[in-house]
Design a protein around this motif. Sequence first.
Motif: not given
Length: 115
Positions: A54-62
């Motif tokens: 939400x804050x830095x719009x960084x991608x996340x996954x498994x």
Amino acid sequence: MSEKRIAEHPILGEYQKGELVHFTFDGKDVTGFEGESIAAALKAAGVMVHRYTAKEHKPRGIFCAIGRCTDCVMIVNGEPNVRTCITPLVEGMVVETQYGVETKEAWEASHNEKT
């Protein structure tokens, strides 16, 4: 079986491969096996990004793959924050990339209002 497919979970063990099922990911038709985790089906389809912070719009996954962290959360059947690494896949699921805690369209609309 795809070489990208997760065949054994470090905590849940081997899954019993069910029937081939169809589900949608961000509006695209994708297939996986009933009973495997949503995350495993997406990984086999080449999808590695499940959400953006939400804050830095960084991608996340498994990350942990055991349901402890929240890196793999996605919107499933309209419900945000579903831990896809431990949620079994079923026919007809609607899976969407999560942006903060909302859909891409809602995130973009709220951020366009601020500019």
